[in-house]
Write an enzyme that holds these catalytic residues in place. Structure first.
Site, PDB file in Angstrom:
ATOM      1  N   GLN A  11     -14.483   3.119   1.089  1.00  0.00           N
ATOM      2  CA  GLN A  11     -13.707   2.706  -0.085  1.00  0.00           C
ATOM      3  C   GLN A  11     -13.273   3.925  -0.885  1.00  0.00           C
ATOM      4  O   GLN A  11     -14.088   4.835  -1.135  1.00  0.00           O
ATOM      5  CB  GLN A  11     -14.541   1.763  -0.977  1.00  0.00           C
ATOM      6  CG  GLN A  11     -13.750   1.165  -2.128  1.00  0.00           C
ATOM      7  CD  GLN A  11     -14.555   0.135  -2.945  1.00  0.00           C
ATOM      8  OE1 GLN A  11     -15.748  -0.045  -2.716  1.00  0.00           O
ATOM      9  NE2 GLN A  11     -13.899  -0.513  -3.882  1.00  0.00           N
ATOM     10  N   HIS A  67     -10.192  -4.811  -3.471  1.00  0.00           N
ATOM     11  CA  HIS A  67      -8.883  -5.148  -2.893  1.00  0.00           C
ATOM     12  C   HIS A  67      -9.041  -5.540  -1.434  1.00  0.00           C
ATOM     13  O   HIS A  67      -9.900  -5.034  -0.738  1.00  0.00           O
ATOM     14  CB  HIS A  67      -7.908  -3.978  -3.014  1.00  0.00           C
ATOM     15  CG  HIS A  67      -8.457  -2.687  -2.499  1.00  0.00           C
ATOM     16  ND1 HIS A  67      -9.303  -1.901  -3.240  1.00  0.00           N
ATOM     17  CD2 HIS A  67      -8.319  -2.060  -1.306  1.00  0.00           C
ATOM     18  CE1 HIS A  67      -9.645  -0.831  -2.544  1.00  0.00           C
ATOM     19  NE2 HIS A  67      -9.080  -0.914  -1.353  1.00  0.00           N
ATOM     20  N   HIS A  69      -7.136  -5.514   2.182  1.00  0.00           N
ATOM     21  CA  HIS A  69      -6.031  -4.944   2.957  1.00  0.00           C
ATOM     22  C   HIS A  69      -5.518  -6.005   3.936  1.00  0.00           C
ATOM     23  O   HIS A  69      -6.323  -6.666   4.606  1.00  0.00           O
ATOM     24  CB  HIS A  69      -6.511  -3.773   3.823  1.00  0.00           C
ATOM     25  CG  HIS A  69      -6.968  -2.566   3.094  1.00  0.00           C
ATOM     26  ND1 HIS A  69      -6.165  -1.457   2.911  1.00  0.00           N
ATOM     27  CD2 HIS A  69      -8.157  -2.248   2.526  1.00  0.00           C
ATOM     28  CE1 HIS A  69      -6.847  -0.520   2.263  1.00  0.00           C
ATOM     29  NE2 HIS A  69      -8.066  -0.973   2.014  1.00  0.00           N
ATOM     30  N   ASP A 121       0.859  -1.181   0.000  1.00  0.00           N
ATOM     31  CA  ASP A 121       0.000   0.000   0.000  1.00  0.00           C
ATOM     32  C   ASP A 121       0.902   1.241   0.000  1.00  0.00           C
ATOM     33  O   ASP A 121       1.858   1.335   0.769  1.00  0.00           O
ATOM     34  CB  ASP A 121      -0.909  -0.004   1.231  1.00  0.00           C
ATOM     35  CG  ASP A 121      -2.036   0.995   1.107  1.00  0.00           C
ATOM     36  OD1 ASP A 121      -3.200   0.574   1.063  1.00  0.00           O
ATOM     37  OD2 ASP A 121      -1.749   2.223   1.030  1.00  0.00           O
TER      38      ASP A 121
HETATM   39  P1  AMP Z   1      -9.758   1.675   0.136  1.00  0.00           P
HETATM   40  O1  AMP Z   1     -10.083   2.913   0.912  1.00  0.00           O
HETATM   41  O2  AMP Z   1     -10.113   0.408   0.846  1.00  0.00           O
HETATM   42  O3  AMP Z   1     -10.351   1.784  -1.251  1.00  0.00           O
HETATM   43  O4  AMP Z   1      -8.181   1.633   0.034  1.00  0.00           O
HETATM   44  C1  AMP Z   1      -7.455   2.013  -1.083  1.00  0.00           C
HETATM   45  C2  AMP Z   1      -6.012   1.834  -0.693  1.00  0.00           C
HETATM   46  O5  AMP Z   1      -5.231   1.920  -1.858  1.00  0.00           O
HETATM   47  C3  AMP Z   1      -5.486   2.912   0.270  1.00  0.00           C
HETATM   48  O6  AMP Z   1      -4.962   2.286   1.426  1.00  0.00           O
HETATM   49  C4  AMP Z   1      -4.423   3.642  -0.539  1.00  0.00           C
HETATM   50  O7  AMP Z   1      -3.318   4.044   0.252  1.00  0.00           O
HETATM   51  C5  AMP Z   1      -4.023   2.592  -1.547  1.00  0.00           C
HETATM   52  N1  AMP Z   1      -3.514   3.107  -2.809  1.00  0.00           N
HETATM   53  C6  AMP Z   1      -4.051   4.063  -3.604  1.00  0.00           C
HETATM   54  N2  AMP Z   1      -3.313   4.233  -4.717  1.00  0.00           N
HETATM   55  C7  AMP Z   1      -2.296   3.336  -4.636  1.00  0.00           C
HETATM   56  C8  AMP Z   1      -1.199   3.002  -5.481  1.00  0.00           C
HETATM   57  N3  AMP Z   1      -0.990   3.636  -6.634  1.00  0.00           N
HETATM   58  N4  AMP Z   1      -0.343   2.018  -5.076  1.00  0.00           N
HETATM   59  C9  AMP Z   1      -0.548   1.388  -3.907  1.00  0.00           C
HETATM   60  N5  AMP Z   1      -1.566   1.646  -3.071  1.00  0.00           N
HETATM   61  C10 AMP Z   1      -2.429   2.616  -3.428  1.00  0.00           C
END
Ligand code: AMP
Ligand code: ZN
Length: 145
Positions: free
Chosen positions: A99, A105, A107, A36
């Site tokens: 989200q 995805h 975590h 992440d």
């Molecule tokens: P969610 O709120 O469950 O949709 O989480 C999205 C996650 O994606 C967050 O923890 C972000 O930090 C992570 N994220 C967003 N863009 C990227 C990226 N380019 N590479 C890795 N993680 C990312």
């Protein structure tokens, strides 16, 4: 765009297609595991199906199974590498649930006793640190294949 990803404006599809960078831990024909970018804790990683689906209710069941199997292996690798007190395995469905990236995805967040809980980190991870963590997790992940 590859057959396995669908949304050209989706950052996770861009990672799958190699159009955006990521610190990859593991990949196979169905899934991708990477660090992440804004870790909520050291070792915070994500597992995605390569095929685009917005959330839990939109993903191929075989892809969901692959994500869940990989969750066990990644969690074991995180235990080996980071020695956390616990590991949060979670995912969010819909903006109202928090989200922020609309490509399903999972975590996996290593946790320490007494720390305040959060899914989203505030600071972007240092690229060299994330790369080193991905390499250590990749080695441990393979050990437990
Ligand atoms: P969610 O709120 O469950 O949709 O989480 C999205 C996650 O994606 C967050 O923890 C972000 O930090 C992570 N994220 C967003 N863009 C990227 C990226 N380019 N590479 C890795 N993680 C990312
Ligand atoms: Zn996508």
């Amino acid at each position: 765009m590859s057959e396995t990803s669908a949304a050209s404006n989706c950052i996770f599809c861009s990672i799958v297609d190699g159009r955006a960078p990521a610190h990859t831990v593991y990949e196979d024909e169905r899934i991708l595991v990477f660090m992440d970018l804004f870790p909520a804790h050291e070792g915070h990683a994500l597992i995605i199906p390569k095929r685009h689906g917005e959330n839990l209710f939109d993903v191929d069941p075989d892809d969901l199974e692959a994500v869940m199997r990989a969750s066990v292996r990644l969690g074991e690798a995180q235990k080996h590498v980071f020695s956390p007190d616990g590991i949060a395995v979670m995912q969010l469905n819909g903006a109202a649930a928090g989200q922020t990236v609309f490509h399903y995805h999972m975590h996996l967040i290593p946790r320490l006793k007494g720390e305040p809980f959060g899914v989203h980190g505030k600071k972007q991870g240092d690229s060299r640190v994330l790369a080193a963590q991905a390499a250590r997790l990749a080695a441990a992940f393979t050990l437990r294949a």
